[in-house]
Structure formats: structure tokens, C-alpha cells
Write a protein that holds these residues in place. Structure first.
Motif, short mmCIF file in Angstrom:
data_model
loop_
_atom_site.label_atom_id
_atom_site.label_comp_id
_atom_site.label_asym_id
_atom_site.label_seq_id
_atom_site.Cartn_x
_atom_site.Cartn_y
_atom_site.Cartn_z
N GLY A 174 -35.80 -77.62 26.94
CA GLY A 174 -35.88 -79.03 27.52
C GLY A 174 -34.47 -79.64 28.03
N PRO A 175 -34.28 -80.67 28.42
CA PRO A 175 -32.98 -81.25 28.99
C PRO A 175 -32.18 -81.33 27.82
CG PRO A 175 -34.52 -82.42 30.02
CD PRO A 175 -35.49 -81.58 29.06
N GLY A 176 -30.86 -80.57 27.66
CA GLY A 176 -30.16 -80.49 26.59
C GLY A 176 -30.05 -79.51 25.93
N SER A 177 -31.10 -78.63 25.89
CA SER A 177 -31.10 -77.33 25.06
C SER A 177 -30.23 -76.38 25.25
CB SER A 177 -32.54 -76.83 24.97
OG SER A 177 -32.63 -75.59 24.47
N ILE A 178 -29.18 -76.31 24.34
CA ILE A 178 -28.13 -75.27 24.36
C ILE A 178 -28.59 -73.88 24.46
CG2 ILE A 178 -25.99 -74.41 23.59
CD1 ILE A 178 -25.51 -77.15 24.74
N PRO A 179 -29.31 -73.42 23.44
CA PRO A 179 -29.65 -71.85 23.41
C PRO A 179 -30.71 -71.54 24.66
CG PRO A 179 -30.64 -72.99 21.64
CD PRO A 179 -29.91 -73.95 22.26
N TRP A 180 -31.72 -72.31 24.73
CA TRP A 180 -32.45 -71.90 25.65
C TRP A 180 -32.48 -72.12 27.06
CZ3 TRP A 180 -33.64 -68.09 22.97
CH2 TRP A 180 -33.91 -68.05 21.81
N ILE A 181 -31.65 -73.16 27.29
CA ILE A 181 -31.43 -73.76 28.95
C ILE A 181 -30.09 -73.59 29.21
CG2 ILE A 181 -31.43 -75.69 30.38
CD1 ILE A 181 -34.16 -74.50 29.70
N VAL A 182 -29.04 -74.24 28.51
CA VAL A 182 -27.79 -74.46 29.21
C VAL A 182 -27.02 -73.22 28.93
CG1 VAL A 182 -25.56 -75.68 28.64
CG2 VAL A 182 -27.55 -76.66 28.26
N ARG A 183 -27.04 -72.38 28.12
CA ARG A 183 -26.37 -71.17 27.80
C ARG A 183 -26.99 -70.11 28.63
NH1 ARG A 183 -24.85 -69.58 21.73
NH2 ARG A 183 -27.00 -69.01 21.92
N PRO A 184 -28.06 -69.79 28.67
CA PRO A 184 -28.47 -68.93 29.77
C PRO A 184 -28.07 -69.12 31.00
CG PRO A 184 -30.36 -69.80 28.26
CD PRO A 184 -29.12 -70.40 27.81
N GLN A 330 -20.98 -77.33 31.88
CA GLN A 330 -19.62 -76.82 31.18
C GLN A 330 -19.27 -77.92 30.27
OE1 GLN A 330 -18.25 -74.15 31.47
NE2 GLN A 330 -19.02 -73.05 33.49
N LYS A 331 -19.46 -79.22 30.59
CA LYS A 331 -19.07 -80.17 29.63
C LYS A 331 -19.85 -80.18 28.30
CE LYS A 331 -17.37 -83.77 32.87
NZ LYS A 331 -17.50 -85.19 33.17
N LEU A 332 -21.09 -79.70 28.27
CA LEU A 332 -21.90 -79.61 27.24
C LEU A 332 -21.56 -78.43 26.14
CD1 LEU A 332 -25.19 -80.16 28.67
CD2 LEU A 332 -24.18 -81.74 27.39
N MET A 333 -20.74 -77.62 26.71
CA MET A 333 -20.59 -76.41 25.99
C MET A 333 -19.13 -76.58 25.40
SD MET A 333 -23.08 -74.36 25.79
CE MET A 333 -22.31 -73.04 25.05
N LYS A 334 -18.33 -77.79 25.65
CA LYS A 334 -17.06 -77.82 25.13
C LYS A 334 -16.94 -78.16 23.71
CE LYS A 334 -14.73 -78.43 29.64
NZ LYS A 334 -14.27 -79.61 30.50
#
Length: 334
Positions: A174-184, A330-334
């Protein structure tokens, strides 16, 4: 238990699940307090009336302060990485969890929800495994310490005075999920993403709102001492999920690589990142997380709590896409 006007403490409120749980709790008429380690307080949550405490779950004084005057605790704070020093995982996932739970019990909190994971079953488990199935750390610090945390927390269950409920969540997106949305998505944009073994196996996705629904049902039904597997209940292959994610973003379908070849590539990549002192964006062990073979049974949560996932993959992806269009990943991964 009627949720109206109850006070809930959410640990890890600055993270993806904790933040969304806070918004939905407010919508249910609950009073929300949040505990986070980051010094940056979410203005949106504060505008909704959330009281935010900055501190560490391992700090006794902070834990005691945070638990005062609280009816319910939703413990989402954790170290959720694919690999690393097990001592570090144990300090947060086991010791921190136990510290906040003991403080809660001493403070007279009635309900303690511990957010666990289906990864307590390891990476090779039976089809439609139930909550009584064999757990396995599979030599992974995250899996192992989540098992240990469950064991310690259940020892404190003494309902009706202090009731513990464990939620073994599937792959929460969902919105904000690092492993299943943002990173992929970030890796797909760089044409670096691949899935293993032709995407065989089952992605046990769980839209974040469905997870919070299950949590609220467990609180309302006072299902103390119980453990629940929670997913969307859909048998979606890893290939289907990642192709859907790519298509949603207008990106080419990712390619498939043999599992061991993919691990070797990520190992070399990680070594290169370490050489240039860059933070690892993905570890070789992530391949094990993204190639699990089977579905988990949600019969218990469906039968005992009448849980029915309201948001299917199509709708969940639609909502996520709307969020992606206005977010700098990119900001979410910092």
C-alpha cells in the motif's frame, strides 16, 4: 470491546503500518498516542490530534510514560530487514517488544496487539499452513527474532487483566510500503528488478487497510491469547504481482532469473555498495523473501473474527498508484 473513545498507543507510528493505523483509529473515534524513534513528527498526524512521543521502545522510562492512561497498545515497531547481526535484531524485536509489553502490563493496559509476521514459518512451509504449523527461523535473524518475540509476549497474557493478541501479517503493501512497493518500483525504473524462478510461488499480499481491519476486529472480539494469520486471501503469484506493479507504473515487465543466479548478482552488487560506502538498497537474502512457495491459511481469522478483506489487489494497486504519482520515492529510502 467498543473502540469508541478508547486510547490506543501505536509504537512505530512514523512507519508505514503505524501511520495508517493511526489514521484509521482516529476515524473509528479513538484517541491516539504514538511512539517513534525519529525526531521528525508527522504534521499530518498531529493535525488529526495524535499525541506523539519521541523515544526508544528499549528505554524503560519512555515505555512507562507512553503506556500511562492507555487502553490498547498496537506494537508495530520492529527491525524489518532481510539480514544482519542477530544481536541487533534481538535488541529491538525481542527485548524492545518485551520492554513495552511489561510496561503496558504494569500500567494497567487491557489489550496488547503484537504485530508479527507470517515469516515466522520460514521460507519452506506447508501449503495453507495454519497458526498451529511449525515455525522456523531458517537461519534468518528477522524470522528468528519474530518467533522469539511471540514466545515471550504470550507468557505475559493474563486476560482479562492483560490480554495479548498476535497478528501474523502477510506481505503488507500500500502507500508507503518499502519492500513491496517503493523498493521494487525504484529498481524497475532503473531496469534492475527481476523476480526469481519465473515468479513461481505465492505473494501473500495484504493491503494495509485490510490488516488494520483485522486488528480492530481482534480488539473488538477480545481474542486474547490467540494468534491469527492475516492476508488478502488471494493466491497471486509473484510474477503476477510484480507484472501488475510494473504495468501500473507504465514500466516494462521485469525479467526472471534463476534464484541462485539472482542471489549471486545481489551479493556482488552489495559488495560494490559497501566498497563505496553506500547503503545497501537490497540484500541477497531478499530473494528468499520474494520466492516463498505457498499460501498461508486465513481460515481462523475468517471464522473467529469474521474477517473479510474489503480491498482486493486491483483496488489496492489503484490507491497505491495515486500515492506514487505524488510521492518522491528517493526521499523515503534515505
Amino acid at each position: 470491546m467498543n473502540l469508541q473513545d478508547k486510547t490506543i498507543l501505536i509504537t512505530g507510528i512514523d512507519e508505514f503500518i503505524g501511520s495508517r493505523a493511526a489514521e484509521l483509529a482516529i476515524a473509528q473515534g479513538m484517541k491516539v498516542r504514538g511512539l517513534q524513534t525519529s525526531n521528525t513528527k508527522d504534521q499530518k498526524l498531529q493535525n488529526l490530534g495524535v499525541e506523539i512521543i519521541v523515544g526508544n521502545i528499549n528505554d524503560n522510562k519512555i515505555a512507562q510514560t507512553a503506556c500511562q492512561g492507555v487502553d490498547i497498545i498496537l506494537h508495530t515497531a520492529q527491525l524489518a530487514e532481510e539480514a544482519g547481526d542477530i544481536k541487533r535484531f534481538r535488541e529491538i524485536n525481542v527485548n524492545g517488544t518485551l520492554n513495552i509489553a511489561q510496561a503496558a502490563k504494569q500500567a494497567g493496559v487491557k489489550t496488547f496487539i503484537h504485530l508479527s509476521t507470517v515469516l515466522v514459518y520460514g521460507f519452506n512451509y506447508a501449503e495453507n499452513i495454519t497458526e498451529t504449523g511449525i515455525v522456523s527461523g531458517d537461519n534468518n535473524p528477522y524470522c528468528q527474532t519474530k518467533i522469539e518475540a511471540e514466545t515471550e509476549i504470550l507468557k505475559l497474557n493474563s486476560a482479562p487483566d492483560f490480554g495479548v493478541i498476535i497478528i501474523r501479517a502477510g506481505d503488507v503493501y500500500g502507500p508507503g510500503s518499502i519492500p513491496w512497493i517503493v523498493r521494487p518500483v525504484l529498481m524497475m525504473r532503473q531496469k534492475l528488478f527481476a523476480y526469481a524462478n519465473d515468479g513461481k510461488g505465492v505473494m501473500n499480499h495484504l493491503y494495509v487497510d485490510n490488516l488494520v481491519d483485522a486488528i480492530f476486529l481482534a480488539i473488538e472480539k477480545e481474542a486474547y491469547g490467540e494468534i491469527f494469520n492475516v492476508t488478502d486471501g488471494e493466491k497471486t503469484s509473484w510474477k503476477e504481482y510484480f507484472i501488475h506493479l510494473a504495468a501500473m507504473e507504465g514500466l516494462p515487465a521485469p525479467m526472471s532469473l534463476p534464484k541462485e543466479e539472482m542471489k549471486l548478482f545481489l551479493k556482488v552488487r552489495h559488495q560494490g555498495q559497501k566498497l563505496f560506502r553506500k547503503k545497501a538498497d537490497i540484500l541477497p537474502e531478499s530473494v528468499d523473501f520474494m520466492s516463498r512457495p505457498h499460501a498461508y491459511s486465513i481460515a481462523k481469522v475468517t471464522d473467529l473474527l469474521n474477517y473479510q478483506p474489503k480491498i482486493d489487489l486491483e483496488e489496492g494497486m489503484k490507491r497505491t498508484h495515486q500515492w506514487l504519482q505524488k510521492t518522491d520515492l528517493q526521499k523515503l529510502m534515505k
